[in-house]
Scaffold this active site. Structure first.
Site, PDB file in Angstrom:
ATOM      1  N   GLU A 150       0.823  -1.212   0.000  1.00  0.00           N
ATOM      2  CA  GLU A 150       0.000   0.000   0.000  1.00  0.00           C
ATOM      3  C   GLU A 150       0.863   1.271   0.000  1.00  0.00           C
ATOM      4  O   GLU A 150       1.546   1.545   0.986  1.00  0.00           O
ATOM      5  CB  GLU A 150      -0.900   0.002   1.249  1.00  0.00           C
ATOM      6  CG  GLU A 150      -1.793   1.226   1.333  1.00  0.00           C
ATOM      7  CD  GLU A 150      -2.616   1.280   2.623  1.00  0.00           C
ATOM      8  OE1 GLU A 150      -2.217   0.662   3.619  1.00  0.00           O
ATOM      9  OE2 GLU A 150      -3.645   1.964   2.600  1.00  0.00           O
ATOM     10  N   GLU A 156       3.424   9.941   6.253  1.00  0.00           N
ATOM     11  CA  GLU A 156       3.384   8.690   7.031  1.00  0.00           C
ATOM     12  C   GLU A 156       4.528   7.747   6.695  1.00  0.00           C
ATOM     13  O   GLU A 156       4.884   6.885   7.501  1.00  0.00           O
ATOM     14  CB  GLU A 156       2.044   7.976   6.812  1.00  0.00           C
ATOM     15  CG  GLU A 156       0.889   8.726   7.433  1.00  0.00           C
ATOM     16  CD  GLU A 156      -0.431   7.981   7.301  1.00  0.00           C
ATOM     17  OE1 GLU A 156      -0.461   6.759   7.479  1.00  0.00           O
ATOM     18  OE2 GLU A 156      -1.428   8.651   7.001  1.00  0.00           O
ATOM     19  N   ASP A 183      -5.270   3.379  -1.614  1.00  0.00           N
ATOM     20  CA  ASP A 183      -6.022   4.000  -0.523  1.00  0.00           C
ATOM     21  C   ASP A 183      -6.344   5.392  -1.040  1.00  0.00           C
ATOM     22  O   ASP A 183      -5.430   6.206  -1.274  1.00  0.00           O
ATOM     23  CB  ASP A 183      -5.167   4.043   0.756  1.00  0.00           C
ATOM     24  CG  ASP A 183      -5.903   4.663   1.939  1.00  0.00           C
ATOM     25  OD1 ASP A 183      -6.668   5.634   1.727  1.00  0.00           O
ATOM     26  OD2 ASP A 183      -5.688   4.220   3.074  1.00  0.00           O
ATOM     27  N   HIS A 209      -8.536   0.644  -0.260  1.00  0.00           N
ATOM     28  CA  HIS A 209      -9.078   1.347   0.904  1.00  0.00           C
ATOM     29  C   HIS A 209      -9.816   2.574   0.399  1.00  0.00           C
ATOM     30  O   HIS A 209      -9.282   3.303  -0.450  1.00  0.00           O
ATOM     31  CB  HIS A 209      -7.947   1.829   1.833  1.00  0.00           C
ATOM     32  CG  HIS A 209      -7.506   0.800   2.820  1.00  0.00           C
ATOM     33  ND1 HIS A 209      -6.278   0.850   3.456  1.00  0.00           N
ATOM     34  CD2 HIS A 209      -8.150  -0.299   3.317  1.00  0.00           C
ATOM     35  CE1 HIS A 209      -6.187  -0.181   4.281  1.00  0.00           C
ATOM     36  NE2 HIS A 209      -7.293  -0.894   4.207  1.00  0.00           N
ATOM     37  N   GLU A 244     -11.708   2.554   5.343  1.00  0.00           N
ATOM     38  CA  GLU A 244     -10.722   2.777   6.414  1.00  0.00           C
ATOM     39  C   GLU A 244     -10.872   4.252   6.786  1.00  0.00           C
ATOM     40  O   GLU A 244     -10.219   5.119   6.216  1.00  0.00           O
ATOM     41  CB  GLU A 244      -9.312   2.453   5.914  1.00  0.00           C
ATOM     42  CG  GLU A 244      -8.291   2.505   7.039  1.00  0.00           C
ATOM     43  CD  GLU A 244      -6.865   2.376   6.544  1.00  0.00           C
ATOM     44  OE1 GLU A 244      -6.101   1.612   7.140  1.00  0.00           O
ATOM     45  OE2 GLU A 244      -6.507   3.048   5.556  1.00  0.00           O
TER      46      GLU A 244
HETATM   47  C1  LER Z   1      -2.290   4.147   7.156  1.00  0.00           C
HETATM   48  O1  LER Z   1      -2.484   5.483   6.861  1.00  0.00           O
HETATM   49  C2  LER Z   1      -3.022   3.289   6.231  1.00  0.00           C
HETATM   50  O2  LER Z   1      -3.607   3.720   5.266  1.00  0.00           O
HETATM   51  C3  LER Z   1      -3.039   1.862   6.544  1.00  0.00           C
HETATM   52  O3  LER Z   1      -3.823   1.176   5.649  1.00  0.00           O
HETATM   53  C4  LER Z   1      -1.609   1.356   6.582  1.00  0.00           C
HETATM   54  O4  LER Z   1      -1.488   0.066   7.011  1.00  0.00           O
HETATM   55 MN    MN Z   2      -4.967   2.509   4.085  1.00  0.00          MN
END
Ligand code: LER
Ligand code: MN
Length: 266
Positions: A150, A156, A183, A209, A244
């Site tokens: 990801e 981050e 994501d 995500h 998420e």
């Molecule tokens: C953290 O920001 C995130 O998106 C998680 O899915 C990371 O494991």
């Molecule tokens: Mn994520």
């Protein structure tokens, strides 16, 4: 396309993204809201009462879309780009435990935060990450589990912020057991065009995500989810989209609003 949401397992002691607190109650709520699956957010795989969790989730007719591993970095400090060889070894061993868990649950393992924040050169960090992930893919391959790499935004992690980096690493590793996942929250920060990025990586895209620009439930910010869902349909994406999201205004309202909005688009 199937819809999932992140739920913390009982041993997790801090509020993450998604649902947290009474596990049994949360699993019941998710089933009732019409979700297809739960993405399990697991701190230490060794501490999880596996059979209980499995029985509970299956008992509600839900799948386990993936296993989130972020706490192993944010709480336990295990990173694949650490200059310390012992930390990297422990990070690989930790993923091996998650892969065994995923094999038991017929699920897959997300690798996001464990890429870490390196303080060496990019090249050193890249080589360390690649070496660790190669070892992880061997176990994943043996047990029929996918590792879902990801890309995270630059605040981050400072390596693999974009799909193009992720795909380059996956191609270098050369294993069928590692795929890319998106994501939308991170992609909104790092990618030029979310839909084009997914189309370009179509053959590697294995999970997504979803969170809006403010990390709240889809529909509560300014990401164009209509365009994203259209793209996913057009490329024949038939896997999971997993919410998420921040528990805003609270986790129950967020979970309800995510599924209602996503179902309206699918
Ligand atoms: C953290 O920001 C995130 O998106 C998680 O899915 C990371 O494991
Ligand atoms: Mn994520």
């Amino acid at each position: 396309m199937k819809i999932a949401i992140v739920v913390s397992t009982p041993e997790v002691t801090i509020q993450p993204l998604g649902l947290w607190g009474d596990f049994e109650e949360n699993v019941g709520k998710i089933a009732e809201l019409g979700y297809d699956a739960i993405e399990l957010f697991v701190g230490d795989p060794g501490q999880l009462a596996l059979q209980d969790a499995k029985d509970l989730i299956r008992g509600q007719g839900l799948e386990i879309s993936a296993i989130g591993t972020g706490l192993s970095y944010t709480q336990y400090g295990l990173s694949f780009t650490s200059p310390d060889v012992l930390t990297r070894k422990r990070a690989v061993e930790r993923i091996e435990r998650y892969v065994e868990l995923a094999a038991e649950l017929r699920s897959n393992v997300i690798i996001g935060s464990m890429k870490g924040m390196y303080q060496t050169t990019y090249e050193d960090a890249w080589n360390r990450l690649e070496e660790c992930l190669k070892r992880c893919t061997e176990v994943a391959n043996d047990l029929g589990v996918y590792l879902l790499l990801e890309p995270l935004n630059r605040y981050e992690s400072n390596i693999i912020n974009t799909f193009s980096e992720a795909v380059r690493l996956i191609e270098e590793i050369g294993s069928e057991s590692i795929r890319v996942m998106g994501d939308t929250f991170h992609m909104n920060i790092e990618e030029e065009n979310i839909c084009k990025t997914m189309r370009d990586a179509e053959q590697y895209l294995a999970y997504l995500h979803v969170a809006d620009s403010n990390r709240q439930a889809p529909g509560r910010g300014h990401i164009d989810f209509e365009a994203i869902m259209t793209t996913l349909r057009e490329i024949g994406y038939d896997k999971f989209v997993s919410a998420e999201i921040l528990p805003i205004p609270d986790q129950d309202v967020a979970a309800k609003s995510a599924i209602e909005y996503l179902k309206g688009l699918i």
